[in-house]
Every structure is written in structure tokens, then in C-alpha cells.
Design a protein around this motif. Sequence first.
Motif, PDB file in Angstrom:
ATOM      1  N   ALA A  53      27.083  56.666  31.793  1.00  0.00           N
ATOM      2  CA  ALA A  53      27.463  56.531  33.220  1.00  0.00           C
ATOM      3  C   ALA A  53      28.033  55.312  33.691  1.00  0.00           C
ATOM      4  CB  ALA A  53      26.235  56.481  33.893  1.00  0.00           C
ATOM      5  N   LYS A  54      27.526  54.182  33.153  1.00  0.00           N
ATOM      6  CA  LYS A  54      28.017  52.645  33.520  1.00  0.00           C
ATOM      7  C   LYS A  54      29.422  52.558  32.761  1.00  0.00           C
ATOM      8  CE  LYS A  54      23.463  50.394  33.138  1.00  0.00           C
ATOM      9  NZ  LYS A  54      22.696  49.479  32.615  1.00  0.00           N
ATOM     10  N   VAL A  55      29.802  53.300  31.770  1.00  0.00           N
ATOM     11  CA  VAL A  55      31.218  53.133  30.985  1.00  0.00           C
ATOM     12  C   VAL A  55      32.128  53.792  32.059  1.00  0.00           C
ATOM     13  CG1 VAL A  55      32.621  53.585  29.089  1.00  0.00           C
ATOM     14  CG2 VAL A  55      30.365  52.349  28.949  1.00  0.00           C
ATOM     15  N   SER A  56      31.724  55.082  32.326  1.00  0.00           N
ATOM     16  CA  SER A  56      32.473  55.954  33.195  1.00  0.00           C
ATOM     17  C   SER A  56      32.748  55.478  34.658  1.00  0.00           C
ATOM     18  CB  SER A  56      31.795  57.160  33.606  1.00  0.00           C
ATOM     19  OG  SER A  56      31.580  57.775  32.317  1.00  0.00           O
ATOM     20  N   ALA A  57      31.960  54.762  35.192  1.00  0.00           N
ATOM     21  CA  ALA A  57      32.092  53.933  36.516  1.00  0.00           C
ATOM     22  C   ALA A  57      32.907  52.638  36.117  1.00  0.00           C
ATOM     23  CB  ALA A  57      30.735  53.523  36.980  1.00  0.00           C
ATOM     24  N   ALA A  58      32.972  52.160  35.127  1.00  0.00           N
ATOM     25  CA  ALA A  58      33.702  51.039  35.098  1.00  0.00           C
ATOM     26  C   ALA A  58      35.072  51.627  34.488  1.00  0.00           C
ATOM     27  CB  ALA A  58      33.307  49.928  33.803  1.00  0.00           C
ATOM     28  N   VAL A  59      35.428  52.538  33.541  1.00  0.00           N
ATOM     29  CA  VAL A  59      36.735  52.983  33.428  1.00  0.00           C
ATOM     30  C   VAL A  59      37.441  53.613  34.805  1.00  0.00           C
ATOM     31  CG1 VAL A  59      37.937  54.858  32.270  1.00  0.00           C
ATOM     32  CG2 VAL A  59      36.116  53.644  30.943  1.00  0.00           C
ATOM     33  N   ALA A  60      36.748  53.993  35.752  1.00  0.00           N
ATOM     34  CA  ALA A  60      37.406  54.514  36.836  1.00  0.00           C
ATOM     35  C   ALA A  60      37.955  53.434  37.520  1.00  0.00           C
ATOM     36  CB  ALA A  60      36.269  55.276  37.730  1.00  0.00           C
ATOM     37  N   LYS A  61      37.634  51.944  37.386  1.00  0.00           N
ATOM     38  CA  LYS A  61      38.281  50.953  37.890  1.00  0.00           C
ATOM     39  C   LYS A  61      39.676  50.583  37.362  1.00  0.00           C
ATOM     40  CE  LYS A  61      33.709  49.262  39.168  1.00  0.00           C
ATOM     41  NZ  LYS A  61      32.710  47.911  38.959  1.00  0.00           N
ATOM     42  N   TYR A  62      40.004  51.173  36.082  1.00  0.00           N
ATOM     43  CA  TYR A  62      41.291  50.869  35.553  1.00  0.00           C
ATOM     44  C   TYR A  62      42.271  51.247  36.504  1.00  0.00           C
ATOM     45  CZ  TYR A  62      39.583  49.493  31.156  1.00  0.00           C
ATOM     46  OH  TYR A  62      38.854  48.692  29.912  1.00  0.00           O
ATOM     47  N   ILE A  63      43.643  50.744  36.488  1.00  0.00           N
ATOM     48  CA  ILE A  63      44.792  50.928  37.355  1.00  0.00           C
ATOM     49  C   ILE A  63      45.746  51.381  36.353  1.00  0.00           C
ATOM     50  CG2 ILE A  63      46.313  50.033  38.974  1.00  0.00           C
ATOM     51  CD1 ILE A  63      44.454  48.366  39.721  1.00  0.00           C
ATOM     52  N   ASP A  64      46.361  52.270  36.534  1.00  0.00           N
ATOM     53  CA  ASP A  64      47.734  52.949  35.823  1.00  0.00           C
ATOM     54  C   ASP A  64      48.549  51.980  35.630  1.00  0.00           C
ATOM     55  OD1 ASP A  64      49.187  54.500  34.480  1.00  0.00           O
ATOM     56  OD2 ASP A  64      48.834  56.351  35.437  1.00  0.00           O
ATOM     57  N   GLN A  65      48.920  51.526  34.560  1.00  0.00           N
ATOM     58  CA  GLN A  65      49.936  50.413  34.515  1.00  0.00           C
ATOM     59  C   GLN A  65      51.487  51.143  34.383  1.00  0.00           C
ATOM     60  OE1 GLN A  65      47.644  48.113  30.911  1.00  0.00           O
ATOM     61  NE2 GLN A  65      49.867  47.689  31.278  1.00  0.00           N
ATOM     62  N   ARG A  66      51.327  52.603  34.737  1.00  0.00           N
ATOM     63  CA  ARG A  66      52.840  53.008  34.856  1.00  0.00           C
ATOM     64  C   ARG A  66      53.291  52.990  36.286  1.00  0.00           C
ATOM     65  NH1 ARG A  66      51.203  58.674  32.189  1.00  0.00           N
ATOM     66  NH2 ARG A  66      49.485  58.093  33.595  1.00  0.00           N
ATOM     67  N   LEU A  67      52.281  52.606  37.220  1.00  0.00           N
ATOM     68  CA  LEU A  67      53.012  52.392  38.750  1.00  0.00           C
ATOM     69  C   LEU A  67      54.047  51.518  39.042  1.00  0.00           C
ATOM     70  CD1 LEU A  67      49.353  52.573  40.344  1.00  0.00           C
ATOM     71  CD2 LEU A  67      51.081  54.389  40.178  1.00  0.00           C
ATOM     72  N   ASN A 121      42.689  44.973  35.083  1.00  0.00           N
ATOM     73  CA  ASN A 121      42.468  45.608  33.982  1.00  0.00           C
ATOM     74  C   ASN A 121      41.444  44.873  32.877  1.00  0.00           C
ATOM     75  OD1 ASN A 121      43.172  47.940  34.971  1.00  0.00           O
ATOM     76  ND2 ASN A 121      45.183  48.187  33.684  1.00  0.00           N
ATOM     77  N   GLN A 122      41.825  43.701  32.740  1.00  0.00           N
ATOM     78  CA  GLN A 122      41.223  42.739  31.880  1.00  0.00           C
ATOM     79  C   GLN A 122      39.994  42.292  32.277  1.00  0.00           C
ATOM     80  OE1 GLN A 122      44.065  39.588  31.272  1.00  0.00           O
ATOM     81  NE2 GLN A 122      44.921  40.387  29.321  1.00  0.00           N
ATOM     82  N   GLY A 123      39.889  42.216  33.438  1.00  0.00           N
ATOM     83  CA  GLY A 123      38.533  42.153  34.438  1.00  0.00           C
ATOM     84  C   GLY A 123      37.621  43.369  33.667  1.00  0.00           C
ATOM     85  N   VAL A 124      38.199  44.749  33.870  1.00  0.00           N
ATOM     86  CA  VAL A 124      37.371  45.681  33.733  1.00  0.00           C
ATOM     87  C   VAL A 124      36.860  45.782  32.264  1.00  0.00           C
ATOM     88  CG1 VAL A 124      37.105  48.318  33.685  1.00  0.00           C
ATOM     89  CG2 VAL A 124      38.506  47.001  35.402  1.00  0.00           C
ATOM     90  N   ASP A 125      37.720  45.221  31.438  1.00  0.00           N
ATOM     91  CA  ASP A 125      37.449  44.855  29.848  1.00  0.00           C
ATOM     92  C   ASP A 125      36.055  44.217  29.842  1.00  0.00           C
ATOM     93  OD1 ASP A 125      39.785  46.658  29.058  1.00  0.00           O
ATOM     94  OD2 ASP A 125      40.715  44.975  28.810  1.00  0.00           O
ATOM     95  N   SER A 126      36.147  43.094  30.594  1.00  0.00           N
ATOM     96  CA  SER A 126      34.944  42.127  30.430  1.00  0.00           C
ATOM     97  C   SER A 126      33.622  42.811  30.936  1.00  0.00           C
ATOM     98  CB  SER A 126      35.119  41.097  31.154  1.00  0.00           C
ATOM     99  OG  SER A 126      36.247  40.209  30.685  1.00  0.00           O
ATOM    100  N   GLU A 127      33.811  43.829  31.971  1.00  0.00           N
ATOM    101  CA  GLU A 127      32.668  44.518  32.243  1.00  0.00           C
ATOM    102  C   GLU A 127      32.215  45.474  31.539  1.00  0.00           C
ATOM    103  OE1 GLU A 127      31.801  47.526  36.073  1.00  0.00           O
ATOM    104  OE2 GLU A 127      33.380  46.281  35.967  1.00  0.00           O
ATOM    105  N   ILE A 128      33.079  46.126  30.670  1.00  0.00           N
ATOM    106  CA  ILE A 128      32.465  47.112  29.796  1.00  0.00           C
ATOM    107  C   ILE A 128      31.950  46.266  28.351  1.00  0.00           C
ATOM    108  CG2 ILE A 128      33.371  48.731  27.937  1.00  0.00           C
ATOM    109  CD1 ILE A 128      35.384  49.772  29.959  1.00  0.00           C
ATOM    110  N   SER A 129      32.421  45.117  28.181  1.00  0.00           N
ATOM    111  CA  SER A 129      31.829  44.527  26.993  1.00  0.00           C
ATOM    112  C   SER A 129      30.489  44.108  27.174  1.00  0.00           C
ATOM    113  CB  SER A 129      32.812  43.300  26.893  1.00  0.00           C
ATOM    114  OG  SER A 129      33.869  43.321  26.411  1.00  0.00           O
ATOM    115  N   ALA A 130      30.221  43.653  28.579  1.00  0.00           N
ATOM    116  CA  ALA A 130      28.883  43.318  29.045  1.00  0.00           C
ATOM    117  C   ALA A 130      27.823  44.703  28.915  1.00  0.00           C
ATOM    118  CB  ALA A 130      28.752  42.831  30.378  1.00  0.00           C
ATOM    119  N   ILE A 131      28.626  45.904  29.346  1.00  0.00           N
ATOM    120  CA  ILE A 131      28.052  47.103  29.155  1.00  0.00           C
ATOM    121  C   ILE A 131      27.349  47.393  27.771  1.00  0.00           C
ATOM    122  CG2 ILE A 131      27.779  49.590  29.545  1.00  0.00           C
ATOM    123  CD1 ILE A 131      29.646  49.021  31.831  1.00  0.00           C
ATOM    124  N   CYS A 132      28.334  47.118  26.860  1.00  0.00           N
ATOM    125  CA  CYS A 132      28.140  47.201  25.357  1.00  0.00           C
ATOM    126  C   CYS A 132      27.005  46.489  24.833  1.00  0.00           C
ATOM    127  CB  CYS A 132      29.446  46.916  24.714  1.00  0.00           C
ATOM    128  SG  CYS A 132      30.736  48.234  24.822  1.00  0.00           S
TER     129      CYS A 132
END
Length: 255
Positions: A53-67, A121-132
Motif C-alpha cells: 500500500a505504501k509503495v503504491s501510494a508513492a508510485v502514484a506520485k511519479y510524473i510521466d517523463q513523456r509529457l 521523480n528522484q524525490g519519490v525514489d527517496s520515499e520508496i527507499s525509506a519504505i524499503c
Amino acid sequence: MGNSNSQIPQVPPGGAVIVLQSPEDCCIGKPAFDGKKPSALRVTDDVWNDFSAKVSAAVAKYIDQRLPMLFFLLMFVVSFAFQLTGGLRELMGGGMTFLMGIPLLFFGITAGSQWFIITKNQGVDSEISAICQQLSSASGGQVTAHMENAWTGLCKPKHARTMRTIVIQASSGVMQFGQPQSGTCQVQIPPGVVAGQTVQANTPNGMVSFTVPPGVQPGQMITVQMPVPVVQATVVQEAPAQATIVEQPAGASAV
């Protein structure tokens, strides 16, 4: 199309590799997480569901780099439209200079938005690392988890692809291949262990202590000698032999 600059990590014994963003994708899109529990992980469903649940919430914060690329394509459409509108250039007086500045304006906006998305997106990476790290604690030390990424920044080599993965492995690192042969088994060195350190591993024959050889890094597999299995004997109380009485004929004397 494959990529030699970014390789998905190998699945550790008793663990799993969760790919959030594959380097084999042709376009750098938005990372995704399906939340399914790998069958090899030995953690409770409650621990995994909380992690998922925590990883899913964090992944949802990623922004599509194709924009930004879509915005960059829009630049050409607008510039082409201005070039076709000759009357607009006459009305604007030094319009040609203005039109030449439009591509530069669009390029600046595109580069700025790309930098913003990558930083976010790199900020989201740091958040997921903390969840790990939280998963390692919540599992009681049964597993460890960390992010393993590649080329998530703005600058990268030619043909390099962005990769985002979560690597989960068993903390004990014990892995047995079939039946033990010659009293040995394969043991994976746990994270944080250095050469010369004495560690313990739980083998099929019981706990064994060994010193990590020089040059061995965490995650590597080494062969260790298993202890001799101890079989405890059980004393069986035998009942005393029962005498068999044989009836003697009348007049016969006892021997």
C-alpha cells in the motif's frame, strides 16, 4: 529493445526483484507497481499488504517523463502555423525576430519541465527507499529491501535507459540446492557484512558459524560445511521376559 547500459538485477535466492520501470521500454514512461506478493518471499500477508500500500501510494506520485516531449512536438506545430501566417508577420513589425524566438522559448520551457519532472521523480525514489527500510524492520529481519536504479537523472549516455527496481532478499541468505552433498550447503552473505566478520547461518543440519572470506561481498554465495547432525537416542524400556509354564505329566520328576 534491450539495453546494455542498464541491466535488471538478478533475483536473489529466496527473494524477488520488482521492476517499477524497465530499461527495455522504448520510451521512458511512468513507473508502475502491481502490488502482487512474490511467492518466494517469507513474510506475512499483513507485512506485505502494508508495504504494498505504501509503495503504491508513492508510485502514484511519479510524473510521466513523456509529457515534455509532447510539449516539444507542439512547438513545431505552432512554429509551422506562424510561418504559414504571412499577414501576422507584417502586422507585428519585426515579426521575424519574434518568430525565431518562439522555438527558443519552447525549448526553454521543455527543458525546464523535464528538469522539474526528473527532480520530482528522484524525490519519490527517496520515499520508496525509506519504505524499503521499513519493510526490513516490519519483517523482523527476515528480509531486506532496497532500490536499485540506473540513469534517473537528466544526463545519461547515448542509448541508456532509465531503470527503477526494488530488490528484496532473505536476510539469513541460506539457500539449499536439492539434498545436501558432502555435508555442505550454499549460503548468501547478508547485507552489511564485511570480510573477516563471523556470522551464523541456519542450515538444514542446524546453526553454523563461519568467517567471511576475503574478497567476498554482500549478496555473494559461498559454500560452507554443515555441522554433523545430532540424533538423540531414546531409551526403550524392555519388559522382563515372562516364564512359560509347561504342565508336567504325573510322576515325572523336575530337572
